[in-house]
Enzyme design. Structure first.
Site, mmCIF file in Angstrom:
data_model
loop_
_atom_site.group_PDB
_atom_site.id
_atom_site.type_symbol
_atom_site.label_atom_id
_atom_site.label_comp_id
_atom_site.label_asym_id
_atom_site.label_seq_id
_atom_site.Cartn_x
_atom_site.Cartn_y
_atom_site.Cartn_z
ATOM 1 N N ASP A 141 1.186 1.205 -0.569
ATOM 2 C CA ASP A 141 1.568 0.889 -1.904
ATOM 3 C C ASP A 141 0.400 0.329 -2.735
ATOM 4 O O ASP A 141 0.019 -0.841 -2.614
ATOM 5 C CB ASP A 141 2.743 0.024 -2.092
ATOM 6 C CG ASP A 141 3.028 -0.720 -3.463
ATOM 7 O OD1 ASP A 141 2.363 -0.282 -4.212
ATOM 8 O OD2 ASP A 141 3.926 -1.465 -3.589
ATOM 9 N N GLN A 165 -0.891 -2.491 -7.025
ATOM 10 C CA GLN A 165 -1.801 -3.351 -7.593
ATOM 11 C C GLN A 165 -3.201 -3.603 -7.160
ATOM 12 O O GLN A 165 -3.941 -3.921 -7.657
ATOM 13 C CB GLN A 165 -1.311 -4.720 -6.891
ATOM 14 C CG GLN A 165 -0.041 -5.075 -7.262
ATOM 15 C CD GLN A 165 0.163 -5.723 -8.810
ATOM 16 O OE1 GLN A 165 -1.083 -6.108 -9.219
ATOM 17 N NE2 GLN A 165 1.188 -5.641 -9.327
ATOM 18 N N CYS A 202 9.716 -10.050 -7.901
ATOM 19 C CA CYS A 202 10.139 -9.075 -6.871
ATOM 20 C C CYS A 202 9.546 -8.986 -5.626
ATOM 21 O O CYS A 202 9.446 -8.119 -5.119
ATOM 22 C CB CYS A 202 9.696 -7.608 -7.731
ATOM 23 S SG CYS A 202 10.418 -7.286 -9.051
HETATM 24 N N1 PMP Z 1 4.504 -2.376 -5.683
HETATM 25 C C1 PMP Z 1 3.832 -3.459 -6.137
HETATM 26 C C2 PMP Z 1 2.853 -4.198 -5.217
HETATM 27 C C3 PMP Z 1 3.890 -3.676 -7.579
HETATM 28 O O1 PMP Z 1 3.198 -4.805 -7.872
HETATM 29 C C4 PMP Z 1 4.853 -3.002 -8.209
HETATM 30 C C5 PMP Z 1 5.094 -3.359 -9.858
HETATM 31 N N2 PMP Z 1 5.312 -4.671 -10.131
HETATM 32 C C6 PMP Z 1 5.689 -1.937 -7.642
HETATM 33 C C7 PMP Z 1 5.381 -1.561 -6.485
HETATM 34 C C8 PMP Z 1 6.546 -1.149 -8.450
HETATM 35 O O2 PMP Z 1 5.916 -0.442 -9.595
HETATM 36 P P1 PMP Z 1 6.762 0.269 -10.648
HETATM 37 O O3 PMP Z 1 7.669 -0.608 -11.408
HETATM 38 O O4 PMP Z 1 5.520 0.729 -11.429
HETATM 39 O O5 PMP Z 1 7.400 1.559 -10.167
#
Ligand code: PMP
Length: 404
Positions: free
Chosen positions: A198, A201, A362
């Site tokens: 992922d 960031q 989150c």
């Molecule tokens: N993974 C990480 C580490 C994030 O920081 C975020 C966004 N805060 C996401 C996934 C999700 O990204 P998105 O909301 O653009 O789909």
């Protein structure tokens, strides 16, 4: 020479006021601000090229298609993917992860293991829990330590012949830790497991090379990289993308449709059902151009200076605690003032025009680890300044005085 004052002029929003004070935007880990060059690219698309892509015989449609596919190639080059069809346009990181998790439904069997880390955003946890419910696979977790780093010796113990997939973030959104993904990928591959990284960031700070990493899947969102919301990419190795079934059915993703049997389009269209975010896809390329023109080495060096400066200044406030003190981290500082709820501090900072994020970001498992409801998170981008950090430090001192 890195000229932050010149760079700031590219961002119209940075000259606005919030609550009568100059905006200090330190919520970059949630979404980055948008430079005029990217705003111009959006306007240019709607002024000159707005049309549906891929199936049009008319000029506008062909021009829009060319721009969209050129952007895919630009993104391919940026991530150093081998083929442009390994770049799938998505609505963002969350969509990319769900696409892969859905694809593994037909691959995993009961008793297989999949491995996540303790440092994940919910979007890299929940889709895999749903996958486990569908398949009977087990979710195992790489633990973290007090510094906010993943414990690699524990990771090695989790790996076995049952491990099919490992998914971790490149950089933690809540703490800023840069994870040792090279090592994680190598160890997973040693036992034949696939890896999804992922990169939500990481991509605002680092230019990832998916071939050098030898990663199987890498996901990112444009809105954290000076681009628009609602668009992102999934990189997948060709062999994996061929193996995974389509995520959604619809127009664009088919070769031929009859009521008896439908065959699917080749990559990348197999995963791009329906009319995509055409403007977003095109403008994502413009955002990548903008960041590359500044240069990722210069960005990382400058942001690191901001991180060191802010860390030193904030730690001078007694009763302030920083969570996530990894040696290898990006420009994110998660902190709390002893005995004060993060939300209250965030509200006072907002009155001063300073935008930070408060809460669990989150990433509730990280907050549970530290036994806290949340933190105040200041995340810096290359257009922030030391003077803005001084304003943050003064604001936190004021909040402390008012709330103690
Ligand atoms: N993974 C990480 C580490 C994030 O920081 C975020 C966004 N805060 C996401 C996934 C999700 O990204 P998105 O909301 O653009 O789909």
């Amino acid at each position: 020479m890195f000229n932050v004052e010149k760079i700031r002029k590219d961002f119209p929003i940075l000259s606005r006021k919030v609550n009568g004070k100059p905006l200090v935007y330190f919520d970059n880990a949630a979404t980055s601000q948008t430079p005029q060059q990217v705003i111009d690219a959006i306007v240019n698309y709607y002024h000159n090229y707005n049309a549906n892509i891929h199936r049009g015989v008319h000029t506008l449609s062909q021009e829009a298609t060319d721009l969209y596919e050129q952007s895919r190639q630009k993104i391919q080059k940026h991530f150093h993917a081998k083929f442009s069809h390994e770049i799938i346009f998505t609505s963002g990181t969350t969509h990319g992860i769900n696409l892969v998790a859905n694809g593994f439904t037909s691959i995993l069997k009961k008793g297989d293991d999949i491995i996540v880390s303790a440092l994940e955003h919910h979007s890299n946890i929940v889709p895999w829990q749903m996958l486990c419910e569908r398949t009977g696979a087990n979710l195992k977790v790489i633990p973290m330590n007090n510094e906010g780093e993943l414990v690699m010796s524990e990771y090695e113990k989790l790996l076995s012949k049952n491990t099919k997939l490992v998914f971790v973030n490149h950089i933690s959104n809540a703490l800023g830790t840069i994870n040792p993904i090279e090592y994680i990928i190598e160890k997973a591959h040693d036992i034949g497991a696939a890896v999804l990284i992922d990169g939500a960031q990481a991509c605002p700070h680092i230019k990832p090379d998916v071939q050098a990493l030898d990663v199987d899947f890498y996901v990112a969102s444009a809105h954290k990289m000076c681009g628009p919301t609602g668009v992102g990419i999934l990189y997948g190795k060709e062999a994996w993308l061929k193996k995974l079934p389509p995520y959604q059915g619809g127009g664009e993703m088919i070769a031929e449709v009859t009521f008896e049997k439908t065959t699917y389009a080749d990559l990348p269209h197999k995963f791009e059902a329906g009319t995509p975010n055409i403007a977003g896809g095109i403008v994502f390329g413009a955002a990548i151009d903008y960041m590359n023109n500044i240069g990722f080495d210069a960005i990382a060096k400058y942001e690191n200076e901001l991180l060191e400066y802010a860390t030193e200044k904030l730690l001078q406030i007694d009763s302030l605690k920083i969570y996530g003190t990894a040696k290898n981290k990006t420009s994110v500082i998660s902190f709390n003032l002893k005995g004060i709820h993060p939300y209250d501090v965030g509200s006072i900072l907002d009155k001063l025009g300073i935008a930070v994020r408060t809460g669990h970001h989150c990433a509730q498992p990280i907050m549970d680890y530290y036994k806290i409801p949340g933190t105040i998170r200041a995340s810096f981008a290359f257009y922030n300044t030391k003077a803005e950090i001084d304003a943050l430090v003064a604001g936190v001192k004021k909040a402390k005085m008012m709330l103690s």
